[in-house]
Every structure is written in C-alpha cells, then in structure tokens.
Design a protein around this motif. Structure first.
Motif, mmCIF file in Angstrom:
data_model
loop_
_atom_site.group_PDB
_atom_site.id
_atom_site.type_symbol
_atom_site.label_atom_id
_atom_site.label_comp_id
_atom_site.label_asym_id
_atom_site.label_seq_id
_atom_site.Cartn_x
_atom_site.Cartn_y
_atom_site.Cartn_z
ATOM 1 N N ALA A 1 1.169 -1.432 -0.296
ATOM 2 C CA ALA A 1 0.221 -0.317 0.142
ATOM 3 C C ALA A 1 0.924 0.941 0.161
ATOM 4 C CB ALA A 1 -0.937 -0.066 1.570
ATOM 5 N N GLU A 2 2.339 1.514 0.964
ATOM 6 C CA GLU A 2 3.363 2.208 0.663
ATOM 7 C C GLU A 2 3.422 2.390 -0.173
ATOM 8 O OE1 GLU A 2 5.522 1.905 3.834
ATOM 9 O OE2 GLU A 2 3.721 2.216 5.689
ATOM 10 N N ALA A 3 3.920 1.260 -0.781
ATOM 11 C CA ALA A 3 4.115 1.379 -2.121
ATOM 12 C C ALA A 3 3.507 2.004 -3.754
ATOM 13 C CB ALA A 3 5.386 0.055 -3.099
ATOM 14 N N GLU A 4 2.274 0.902 -3.645
ATOM 15 C CA GLU A 4 1.127 2.001 -4.407
ATOM 16 C C GLU A 4 0.889 3.544 -3.876
ATOM 17 O OE1 GLU A 4 -1.740 -0.161 -3.656
ATOM 18 O OE2 GLU A 4 -1.560 -2.463 -4.959
ATOM 19 N N ILE A 5 0.887 4.409 -2.243
ATOM 20 C CA ILE A 5 0.699 5.303 -2.824
ATOM 21 C C ILE A 5 1.756 6.014 -2.572
ATOM 22 C CG2 ILE A 5 1.025 6.965 -0.350
ATOM 23 C CD1 ILE A 5 -1.424 5.159 1.107
ATOM 24 N N ALA A 6 3.248 5.035 -2.641
ATOM 25 C CA ALA A 6 4.507 6.439 -3.257
ATOM 26 C C ALA A 6 4.448 6.527 -5.415
ATOM 27 C CB ALA A 6 5.636 6.041 -2.721
ATOM 28 N N GLU A 7 3.606 5.283 -5.560
ATOM 29 C CA GLU A 7 3.853 5.637 -7.271
ATOM 30 C C GLU A 7 2.621 6.433 -7.596
ATOM 31 O OE1 GLU A 7 3.310 1.811 -10.644
ATOM 32 O OE2 GLU A 7 2.594 1.750 -8.370
ATOM 33 N N MET A 8 1.045 6.211 -6.668
ATOM 34 C CA MET A 8 0.057 6.761 -7.213
ATOM 35 C C MET A 8 1.312 8.817 -6.736
ATOM 36 S SD MET A 8 -3.274 5.164 -5.344
ATOM 37 C CE MET A 8 -3.998 6.207 -5.948
ATOM 38 N N LYS A 9 1.402 8.821 -5.879
ATOM 39 C CA LYS A 9 1.812 10.436 -5.902
ATOM 40 C C LYS A 9 2.752 10.506 -6.824
ATOM 41 C CE LYS A 9 1.526 11.006 -0.653
ATOM 42 N NZ LYS A 9 2.645 10.737 0.978
ATOM 43 N N GLU A 10 3.634 10.291 -7.265
ATOM 44 C CA GLU A 10 4.623 10.064 -8.239
ATOM 45 C C GLU A 10 3.647 10.430 -9.663
ATOM 46 O OE1 GLU A 10 9.294 7.833 -10.602
ATOM 47 O OE2 GLU A 10 7.583 7.348 -8.789
ATOM 48 N N GLN A 11 3.251 9.338 -9.799
ATOM 49 C CA GLN A 11 2.470 9.141 -11.012
ATOM 50 C C GLN A 11 1.683 10.561 -11.316
ATOM 51 O OE1 GLN A 11 2.506 6.988 -13.469
ATOM 52 N NE2 GLN A 11 0.978 8.716 -15.266
ATOM 53 N N ALA A 12 0.783 10.921 -10.289
ATOM 54 C CA ALA A 12 0.009 12.192 -10.112
ATOM 55 C C ALA A 12 0.476 13.364 -9.908
ATOM 56 C CB ALA A 12 -0.936 12.636 -8.326
ATOM 57 N N ALA A 13 1.879 13.277 -9.886
ATOM 58 C CA ALA A 13 2.705 14.809 -9.737
ATOM 59 C C ALA A 13 3.254 14.592 -11.215
ATOM 60 C CB ALA A 13 4.241 14.377 -8.969
ATOM 61 N N ALA A 14 3.578 13.654 -11.951
ATOM 62 C CA ALA A 14 4.233 13.012 -12.961
ATOM 63 C C ALA A 14 2.851 13.723 -13.931
ATOM 64 C CB ALA A 14 4.137 12.026 -13.624
ATOM 65 N N ASP A 15 1.093 12.968 -13.814
ATOM 66 C CA ASP A 15 0.171 13.959 -14.596
ATOM 67 C C ASP A 15 -0.127 15.832 -14.196
ATOM 68 O OD1 ASP A 15 0.101 11.058 -14.931
ATOM 69 O OD2 ASP A 15 -1.992 10.492 -13.298
ATOM 70 N N ILE A 16 0.423 16.439 -13.010
ATOM 71 C CA ILE A 16 -0.015 17.522 -13.062
ATOM 72 C C ILE A 16 1.406 17.905 -13.911
ATOM 73 C CG2 ILE A 16 0.971 19.153 -11.285
ATOM 74 C CD1 ILE A 16 -0.799 17.729 -8.784
ATOM 75 N N ASP A 17 2.513 17.132 -13.447
ATOM 76 C CA ASP A 17 3.479 17.920 -14.658
ATOM 77 C C ASP A 17 3.153 18.142 -16.242
ATOM 78 O OD1 ASP A 17 4.789 18.624 -12.069
ATOM 79 O OD2 ASP A 17 6.461 17.304 -12.277
ATOM 80 N N THR A 18 3.121 16.721 -16.439
ATOM 81 C CA THR A 18 2.436 16.967 -18.235
ATOM 82 C C THR A 18 0.652 17.540 -18.226
ATOM 83 O OG1 THR A 18 3.028 14.366 -18.084
ATOM 84 C CG2 THR A 18 1.641 15.020 -20.064
ATOM 85 N N ALA A 19 0.074 17.341 -17.510
ATOM 86 C CA ALA A 19 -0.963 18.879 -17.427
ATOM 87 C C ALA A 19 -0.136 20.096 -17.752
ATOM 88 C CB ALA A 19 -1.589 18.489 -16.805
ATOM 89 N N ARG A 20 0.577 20.424 -16.382
ATOM 90 C CA ARG A 20 1.059 21.880 -16.678
ATOM 91 C C ARG A 20 1.207 21.979 -18.178
ATOM 92 N NH1 ARG A 20 3.240 22.418 -12.421
ATOM 93 N NH2 ARG A 20 5.880 21.552 -12.710
ATOM 94 N N GLU A 21 2.597 21.105 -18.438
ATOM 95 C CA GLU A 21 3.379 21.576 -19.481
ATOM 96 C C GLU A 21 2.365 21.376 -20.978
ATOM 97 O OE1 GLU A 21 5.815 18.044 -19.261
ATOM 98 O OE2 GLU A 21 7.216 18.765 -18.767
ATOM 99 N N ARG A 22 1.618 20.218 -20.705
ATOM 100 C CA ARG A 22 0.504 20.442 -21.997
ATOM 101 C C ARG A 22 -0.852 22.128 -21.698
ATOM 102 N NH1 ARG A 22 -2.890 15.692 -20.969
ATOM 103 N NH2 ARG A 22 -1.269 14.853 -21.415
ATOM 104 N N ALA A 23 -0.848 22.095 -20.762
ATOM 105 C CA ALA A 23 -1.584 23.020 -20.879
ATOM 106 C C ALA A 23 -1.047 24.949 -21.335
ATOM 107 C CB ALA A 23 -2.459 23.655 -19.425
ATOM 108 N N MET A 24 0.497 24.592 -21.029
ATOM 109 C CA MET A 24 0.970 25.223 -20.787
ATOM 110 C C MET A 24 1.640 25.266 -22.487
ATOM 111 S SD MET A 24 1.969 27.663 -19.033
ATOM 112 C CE MET A 24 3.242 28.440 -18.895
ATOM 113 N N GLY A 25 1.888 24.506 -23.460
ATOM 114 C CA GLY A 25 1.649 24.169 -24.984
ATOM 115 C C GLY A 25 0.773 24.391 -25.807
#
Lengths: 235, 175
Positions: free
Chosen positions: A170-194
C-alpha cells in the motif's frame, strides 16, 4: 441346586426341633397325680379328718400341698429330653450342613469370591485401560492443544507477514500514485502551457497573417519581389 | 512508369518540338498543361482512367486545349493520354523542359508567385539566380496564391524560399 439344599436343611431342622420336641413334653409327670399323692401323704401327717378339714389351718395346709405340687420348672436348665432331641437335631443339622450346606455355601462363596475377584480384575483392567485411554486422550489433547497453538502462531505470523506485505504494498502504491499524480500534474501543466502557447502563437500568427494579408496589395507584392531579387543577387 | 519510358517520351516530344518553328512554345504549353492537371485531381484521374475509351480521353484533351495551345501541343498531349500515360504527364513535361533547357545549356527555374512577373523582373531575377547559382536559367512562372507574397524558386534540387507563407510559418514555429 444350592437353594434346594439350603431349603432341605432348614426344613429338616424345623421338623427335628418342633416335631420331636412335642414328644418330650408328653413324657413328663402330670400336675394331678402330683397333687393326689402329696395330699394323701400330707393328709396322714396332718391328721386330717372330715371334721377338721374345714378348719382354717388345715385348709392352708392343703393349699401348701397343692402349691408344692405345681412348682414351676427351671427357666435355665431345659428338660433332658429336649436336650437330647435338640442336640440330635443339631448334630444332624450340623452334619447335613457340613456334608452339603457348607461345601455348597463354600463353593458359592468361592465362586462369588472368584467372580468378585474376576470382576475386580476386570474392573482394574478396565480402569487401567480407561486410564490408558485417558492418558492417550490427555496426550492427544495436549498434542492437539500444542498443534492448535502452533497453528495459531503460524497463522499469526502469516497474518503479520501478510499485514506487513500489504502495508508495504500500500505504501508503495501510495508512493507510486503520488509520483504518478505529480507526473500527471507536470504533464497537464506542460500540456496546458503548450496549448496556451499554441493558442497564443495561433492568435499572434493569425493576427500577423491578417495584418500581412491586408497589406499585401500590388505595391507590397512588387516590393517583396524586388527584395527577393535583390537578396538573391547579393548572395 | 519506368524512367526509360518517360525519358523516351520526353525525347520524342522534344524531337517533334524541335522540328517545329515554335518549339519553345510547345514545351511551355505542355508544361503549363501539366501544372493545370496537377491542380485538378478529377481531371488527372479521368485522363488516367483506362476504363474510359482512349478516344473519349483524347476528346477531353482537345476540348480543354482548343484555342489555348498549338495544334502540335494538342496532338502531343492527346498522344500521351491515348497511350495510357495520363498519370505521367507531369513527369514527362518536367523531363521535356529539363532536357530542352539542358540542350540550351540552361537550368529550369520554377518560380512560384502570387502575381505574374514582368519581363524586367524576370530578367533581373534570372541574372540574380545566375549570380547565386552560377547557372543560366529558364524560368517557369507558376501562379500560386498559397505563397501569399514574395517568391519561391526551385532549380533542380535547390530551393530558394522568400515567401510570406514561409516567414509566417517560421514565426509560428518560433512561438
């Protein structure tokens, strides 16, 4: 068989005791004869006559004669014939008992004793077996308790391992989800900026195109051609 | 179509054109017809459709070029279409003007512009291109609204782009 022997012995004893005992009593001296004989003897000694027999002292004397005649037998010492008959019956009964009764009773007692001993042995044996079974049950119960404790301990350890594994996962999944969420946020931000940049560039370039198109008259076209010729020729 | 076949047709057309007094005009008309054909997919597919009788396809060519080109040009294009090479007219025409210019020790310069160039502009442009490439050129002016403004010149594999369209594209990419 034993019961019949015992019954015969008891019956013979009763017959000898009561049946023959009656004859012994009939052979004794009677009360009437004793009275007459004593009276005759006393009558001569006292000098009784028909005239003085009615006197008081004579009447008392006659009364004593009769009292002495009917004196009671001894309450302790039995009659001889009773002793004889009773002794005989006892001897016969004793002989019968010694001959048949006692061996039968002894046999019954022995059989009874053997049976009781056998029963006791069987009881002891059953007790021993029951004790063995009990010991076995207790051992099995102890083994079962031990096995149950082992199973419980193993289950507890497995549960602990599972809990730890689930927690780590669960901790690994949470960490992965956080990482994925951060990556998604970055991607969304980059996409929005693009997208924003694209829209901005589209707006700017579109505006530039409109401005250029609006100003591309014949004079401007001629100037562009001249500029092109001059630029190519200068190379 | 094989390159040898295109080359053969091009040499044959040039031979016919050279036999005529207006050979350069014939080359130019064939080239311009190929440019028109490139701008119309329907016409191109019609002239390339083998299911349509060759006489019908030839009639279409004659109707299109009637009064617009010399009889020799009409006959040559009609011959190409009747031979079932309608889809290769552009390649044949390019090879014709290339071989024709080559025979005159020149290179073909395709000039794309929104407006036609005056003869003065053409002469100065030819001089400028010679200065830039070292080649004498024969220019083929192609009117193309998509360039928006300025000129785009293609000499063989070399492209000199000075169009407004390209400037705006660079501006869009710069953002």
């Amino acid at each position: 068989m034993k019961k019949r022997l015992i019954f015969a012995s008891v019956l013979a004893g009763l017959i000898l005791t009561f049946g023959l005992g009656g004859n012994a009593m009939a052979a004794g001296e009677s009360l009437g004869k004793c009275s007459v004989d004593d009276y005759v003897e006393k009558y001569g000694e006292l000098g009784l006559t028909p005239e003085n027999i009615a006197q008081e002292e004579n009447i008392n004397a006659i009364g004593e004669i009769f009292d002495s005649c009917i004196e009671a037998p001894s309450p302790i010492i039995p009659e001889i014939n009773e002793v004889i008959w009773g002794g005989g019956a006892f001897v016969v009964l004793l002989a019968l008992m010694l001959w048949k009764g006692f061996p039968a009773v002894q046999k019954i007692m022995n059989e009874r004793s053997e049976k009781i001993a056998t029963d006791l042995d069987e009881a002891d044996k059953a007790k021993s077996e029951a004790q063995a079974v009990k010991s076995q049950y207790e051992a099995e119960l102890a083994d079962a308790k031990s096995a149950a404790a082992a199973v419980i301990e193993e289950a507890r350890q497995q549960a602990e391992v599972l809990r730890s594994d689930l927690q780590q996962r669960a901790e690994a999944e949470i960490a992965e989800m956080k990482e994925q969420a951060a990556a998604d946020i970055d991607t969304a931000r980059e996409r929005a900026m693009g997208d924003l940049q694209s829209e901005v560039s589209e707006i700017v370039v579109g505006a530039a195109e409109r401005v250029v198109e609006a100003n591309l008259d014949a004079e401007a076209q001629a100037r562009l051609i001249e500029n092109y010729i001059n630029q190519v020729g200068s190379n | 179509m094989s390159d040898e076949k295109i080359q053969g047709y091009a040499r044959a057309i040039l031979a016919v054109a050279s036999a005529e007094s207006n050979g350069a005009q014939i080359e130019d008309e064939i080239y311009r017809f190929s440019q028109v054909l490139q701008s119309s997919e329907e016409l191109k597919s019609t002239l390339s459709d083998a299911s349509i009788p060759s006489a019908r396809r030839q009639q279409i060519v004659e109707d299109l070029l009637d009064g617009q080109a010399t009889q020799t040009t009409v006959a040559l294009v009609s011959m190409i279409v009747a031979a079932g090479m309608g889809s290769d007219i552009k390649a044949i025409a390019d090879r014709v003007i290339g071989l024709g210019a080559e025979s005159r020790d020149k290179a073909v310069a395709e000039v794309y512009s929104v407006v036609d160039l005056s003869s003065d502009q053409q002469q100065r442009l030819a001089a400028a291109l010679k200065s830039a490439t070292g080649k004498d050129v024969e220019m083929k002016i192609i009117i193309d609204e998509s360039v928006m403004g300025g000129l785009l010149v293609q000499i063989e594999d070399e492209v000199i782009d000075g169009t407004v369209r390209t400037r705006l594209k660079q501006l869009r990419e710069a953002f």
